[in-house]
Design an enzyme around this catalytic site. Sequence first.
Site, PDB file in Angstrom:
ATOM      1  N   PHE A 107      19.514 103.595  52.164  1.00  0.00           N
ATOM      2  CA  PHE A 107      19.365 104.773  51.565  1.00  0.00           C
ATOM      3  C   PHE A 107      20.215 104.973  50.369  1.00  0.00           C
ATOM      4  CE2 PHE A 107      20.655 109.382  51.888  1.00  0.00           C
ATOM      5  CZ  PHE A 107      19.779 109.771  50.657  1.00  0.00           C
ATOM      6  N   ASN A 156      21.334  93.169  56.283  1.00  0.00           N
ATOM      7  CA  ASN A 156      20.948  92.409  57.508  1.00  0.00           C
ATOM      8  C   ASN A 156      19.314  92.982  57.799  1.00  0.00           C
ATOM      9  OD1 ASN A 156      21.566  94.535  58.851  1.00  0.00           O
ATOM     10  ND2 ASN A 156      22.652  93.588  60.464  1.00  0.00           N
ATOM     11  N   VAL A 161      27.486  91.678  57.521  1.00  0.00           N
ATOM     12  CA  VAL A 161      28.780  91.829  57.300  1.00  0.00           C
ATOM     13  C   VAL A 161      29.847  91.251  58.194  1.00  0.00           C
ATOM     14  CG1 VAL A 161      28.577  93.495  55.208  1.00  0.00           C
ATOM     15  CG2 VAL A 161      29.016  94.407  57.882  1.00  0.00           C
ATOM     16  N   ILE A 181      32.607  86.778  54.365  1.00  0.00           N
ATOM     17  CA  ILE A 181      31.547  86.972  53.313  1.00  0.00           C
ATOM     18  C   ILE A 181      32.198  86.108  51.880  1.00  0.00           C
ATOM     19  CG2 ILE A 181      31.327  88.978  51.487  1.00  0.00           C
ATOM     20  CD1 ILE A 181      31.395  90.693  53.881  1.00  0.00           C
ATOM     21  N   THR A 183      29.892  96.529  63.483  1.00  0.00           N
ATOM     22  CA  THR A 183      29.535  96.559  62.110  1.00  0.00           C
ATOM     23  C   THR A 183      30.775  97.169  61.028  1.00  0.00           C
ATOM     24  OG1 THR A 183      27.228  96.173  62.318  1.00  0.00           O
ATOM     25  CG2 THR A 183      28.037  97.337  60.190  1.00  0.00           C
ATOM     26  N   TYR A 217      29.999 105.335  66.162  1.00  0.00           N
ATOM     27  CA  TYR A 217      30.163 105.427  64.849  1.00  0.00           C
ATOM     28  C   TYR A 217      31.220 106.080  64.380  1.00  0.00           C
ATOM     29  CZ  TYR A 217      28.074 107.258  60.550  1.00  0.00           C
ATOM     30  OH  TYR A 217      27.995 107.210  58.995  1.00  0.00           O
ATOM     31  N   ARG A 229      17.305 111.712  61.129  1.00  0.00           N
ATOM     32  CA  ARG A 229      18.396 112.731  60.574  1.00  0.00           C
ATOM     33  C   ARG A 229      17.541 114.100  60.256  1.00  0.00           C
ATOM     34  NH1 ARG A 229      22.305 109.099  56.615  1.00  0.00           N
ATOM     35  NH2 ARG A 229      20.481 107.743  56.741  1.00  0.00           N
TER      36      ARG A 229
HETATM   37  P1  NAD Z   1      21.299 103.424  55.871  1.00  0.00           P
HETATM   38  O1  NAD Z   1      20.731 103.217  57.458  1.00  0.00           O
HETATM   39  O2  NAD Z   1      19.912 103.729  55.137  1.00  0.00           O
HETATM   40  O3  NAD Z   1      22.048 102.284  55.282  1.00  0.00           O
HETATM   41  C1  NAD Z   1      22.728 101.514  55.978  1.00  0.00           C
HETATM   42  C2  NAD Z   1      22.501  99.902  55.399  1.00  0.00           C
HETATM   43  O4  NAD Z   1      23.266  98.947  56.282  1.00  0.00           O
HETATM   44  C3  NAD Z   1      21.230  99.459  56.015  1.00  0.00           C
HETATM   45  O5  NAD Z   1      20.336  98.777  54.775  1.00  0.00           O
HETATM   46  C4  NAD Z   1      21.373  98.356  57.053  1.00  0.00           C
HETATM   47  O6  NAD Z   1      20.250  97.575  57.133  1.00  0.00           O
HETATM   48  C5  NAD Z   1      22.658  97.996  56.631  1.00  0.00           C
HETATM   49  N1  NAD Z   1      23.319  97.159  57.753  1.00  0.00           N
HETATM   50  C6  NAD Z   1      23.507  97.712  58.822  1.00  0.00           C
HETATM   51  N2  NAD Z   1      24.445  96.725  59.766  1.00  0.00           N
HETATM   52  C7  NAD Z   1      24.659  95.847  59.049  1.00  0.00           C
HETATM   53  C8  NAD Z   1      25.173  94.618  59.082  1.00  0.00           C
HETATM   54  N3  NAD Z   1      26.036  94.187  60.155  1.00  0.00           N
HETATM   55  N4  NAD Z   1      25.456  93.754  57.835  1.00  0.00           N
HETATM   56  C9  NAD Z   1      24.523  94.076  56.909  1.00  0.00           C
HETATM   57  N5  NAD Z   1      23.948  95.094  56.600  1.00  0.00           N
HETATM   58  C10 NAD Z   1      23.841  96.048  57.607  1.00  0.00           C
HETATM   59  O7  NAD Z   1      22.412 104.509  55.815  1.00  0.00           O
HETATM   60  P2  NAD Z   1      22.876 105.007  54.590  1.00  0.00           P
HETATM   61  O8  NAD Z   1      22.535 106.605  54.954  1.00  0.00           O
HETATM   62  O9  NAD Z   1      22.395 104.737  53.377  1.00  0.00           O
HETATM   63  O10 NAD Z   1      24.538 105.039  54.737  1.00  0.00           O
HETATM   64  C11 NAD Z   1      25.217 104.153  54.302  1.00  0.00           C
HETATM   65  C12 NAD Z   1      26.477 104.254  54.318  1.00  0.00           C
HETATM   66  O11 NAD Z   1      27.085 105.449  53.851  1.00  0.00           O
HETATM   67  C13 NAD Z   1      26.963 103.988  55.849  1.00  0.00           C
HETATM   68  O12 NAD Z   1      28.194 103.359  56.140  1.00  0.00           O
HETATM   69  C14 NAD Z   1      27.062 105.355  56.375  1.00  0.00           C
HETATM   70  O13 NAD Z   1      28.058 105.348  57.389  1.00  0.00           O
HETATM   71  C15 NAD Z   1      27.672 105.948  55.109  1.00  0.00           C
HETATM   72  N6  NAD Z   1      27.737 107.406  55.228  1.00  0.00           N
HETATM   73  C16 NAD Z   1      26.436 108.149  55.015  1.00  0.00           C
HETATM   74  C17 NAD Z   1      26.122 109.506  55.040  1.00  0.00           C
HETATM   75  C18 NAD Z   1      24.991 109.842  54.859  1.00  0.00           C
HETATM   76  O14 NAD Z   1      24.610 111.290  54.867  1.00  0.00           O
HETATM   77  N7  NAD Z   1      23.831 109.377  54.531  1.00  0.00           N
HETATM   78  C19 NAD Z   1      27.074 110.218  55.308  1.00  0.00           C
HETATM   79  C20 NAD Z   1      28.342 109.621  55.748  1.00  0.00           C
HETATM   80  C21 NAD Z   1      28.379 108.325  55.722  1.00  0.00           C
HETATM   81  N1  UDP Z   2      18.826 118.129  64.156  1.00  0.00           N
HETATM   82  C1  UDP Z   2      17.600 118.941  64.451  1.00  0.00           C
HETATM   83  N2  UDP Z   2      16.479 118.569  64.538  1.00  0.00           N
HETATM   84  C2  UDP Z   2      15.993 117.266  64.256  1.00  0.00           C
HETATM   85  C3  UDP Z   2      17.144 116.297  63.767  1.00  0.00           C
HETATM   86  C4  UDP Z   2      18.443 116.852  63.916  1.00  0.00           C
HETATM   87  O1  UDP Z   2      17.921 120.085  64.851  1.00  0.00           O
HETATM   88  O2  UDP Z   2      15.121 116.880  64.446  1.00  0.00           O
HETATM   89  C5  UDP Z   2      20.159 118.937  64.161  1.00  0.00           C
HETATM   90  C6  UDP Z   2      21.393 117.869  64.998  1.00  0.00           C
HETATM   91  O3  UDP Z   2      21.188 118.430  66.071  1.00  0.00           O
HETATM   92  C7  UDP Z   2      22.375 118.330  64.192  1.00  0.00           C
HETATM   93  C8  UDP Z   2      21.816 118.702  62.714  1.00  0.00           C
HETATM   94  O4  UDP Z   2      20.482 118.755  62.501  1.00  0.00           O
HETATM   95  O5  UDP Z   2      22.819 119.240  64.592  1.00  0.00           O
HETATM   96  C9  UDP Z   2      22.159 117.326  61.731  1.00  0.00           C
HETATM   97  O6  UDP Z   2      21.731 116.225  62.341  1.00  0.00           O
HETATM   98  P1  UDP Z   2      21.705 114.681  61.552  1.00  0.00           P
HETATM   99  O7  UDP Z   2      21.049 113.863  62.613  1.00  0.00           O
HETATM  100  O8  UDP Z   2      20.959 114.877  60.488  1.00  0.00           O
HETATM  101  O9  UDP Z   2      23.097 114.479  61.025  1.00  0.00           O
HETATM  102  P2  UDP Z   2      24.396 114.811  62.042  1.00  0.00           P
HETATM  103  O10 UDP Z   2      24.296 115.321  63.186  1.00  0.00           O
HETATM  104  O11 UDP Z   2      25.148 113.284  62.016  1.00  0.00           O
HETATM  105  O12 UDP Z   2      25.246 115.466  60.963  1.00  0.00           O
END
Ligand code: NAD
Ligand code: UDP
Length: 323
Positions: free
Chosen positions: A18, A39, A64, A68, A97, A150, A191
């Site tokens: 994403f 991956n 990863v 690399i 990872t 995580y 999520r």
């Molecule tokens: P996502 O799951 O959409 O993207 C993660 C990507 O990493 C995927 O394309 C997955 O295939 C790839 N991946 C996973 N393990 C791998 C590996 N071992 N080698 C190569 N590729 C690998 O999630 P996202 O929301 O796009 O999150 C991206 C990054 O941002 C993550 O590191 C996540 O922890 C961080 N992040 C996201 C949020 C959010 O709200 N979206 C919040 C905090 C941190």
């Molecule tokens: N949550 C919810 N219904 C859902 C999915 C998540 O009420 O279908 C709640 C979850 O328990 C958390 C909040 O929404 O309190 C955010 O969850 P998310 O998984 O999006 O992110 P994170 O907990 O990692 O912030």
Amino acid sequence: MGLGAARKTALVTGAAGFLGSHLVDRLLDEGYEVVGIDNLMTGDLGNLERAGRDPHFHFQMGDVRQSIHVYAELVFNFACPASPVHYQSDPHATLTTSVLGALRLVEMARGRRCTIVHASTSEVYGDPTVHPQPESYWGNVNPIGERSCYDEGKRCAETLLNDARRAWGVDVRIARIFNTYGPRMAFDDGRVVSNFIVQALREKPLTLFGDGKQTRSFCFVKDLIEGIVALARPEPIEGPVNLGNPEEFTIRELAEEVLRLLGSDLEIIHAPLPADDPRQRKPDITRARELLGFSPRIGLRDGLRATVVDFQARLAERSPKGR
Ligand code: NAD
Ligand code: UDP
């Protein structure tokens, strides 16, 4: 805000995910040669459709955790499953990872002119006892719970990257990203934003975990990417920087907003609160504001509207009835 006119190489790990895919598009717009590694654990090549048409984008299927061999001046480390459902489905892969991914990038960058921008998370604060959360807060994290693969993986990656800066002068930047949503989130990602939108569009009840009074602060992806690009500025930045939108909502308010947006009166049903689910979360973005001029502009209603349009289009592609 620009990253400079010369065509330098940027590496994005997690490029098919994403956030990674939005970042790839943005870097191509900035004039970078972009290499994406993924991956496909949770990513989708469909997210790279636009990038795939650009001759300056190069995709490598790869993990990863392995060495690399791409050399880039700028590295964005976004590889890691991010939704609780995904990261808990394979805790070992999640933790390794985070940690080995950071290690491999340090090995690549050490001794070279290279900046690593690392995607850390608000989860390093765990279930916070300080509210809102500034970067100086050390967090309240369960080291052996279901979320630990995580949270602790991300904490350890921060340690490893900071030590690499102290010991070898590796230029690392750490973004502590708070809940971000928007187009291209996976339907099955679990999520809350994607769940509620998919449920509402499929006319299914919305699943509210717990009493719905827990809070999150939701940032639209476009705003977040602005912050990430700003963090990659030429001048070094020591220490983590929170990136997110400080507007805080209860999860019940989010459910009601999604229903209001779709003009829907679907039922909201309750399900148990997952273990260690943080009660509250809101970034203190003073540091990002002062250092980077970071200021999220897109409010929840507008961001959700754009996200719903994207989900509707993708669901319609999957089935003619859009269900
Ligand atoms: P996502 O799951 O959409 O993207 C993660 C990507 O990493 C995927 O394309 C997955 O295939 C790839 N991946 C996973 N393990 C791998 C590996 N071992 N080698 C190569 N590729 C690998 O999630 P996202 O929301 O796009 O999150 C991206 C990054 O941002 C993550 O590191 C996540 O922890 C961080 N992040 C996201 C949020 C959010 O709200 N979206 C919040 C905090 C941190
Ligand atoms: N949550 C919810 N219904 C859902 C999915 C998540 O009420 O279908 C709640 C979850 O328990 C958390 C909040 O929404 O309190 C955010 O969850 P998310 O998984 O999006 O992110 P994170 O907990 O990692 O912030």
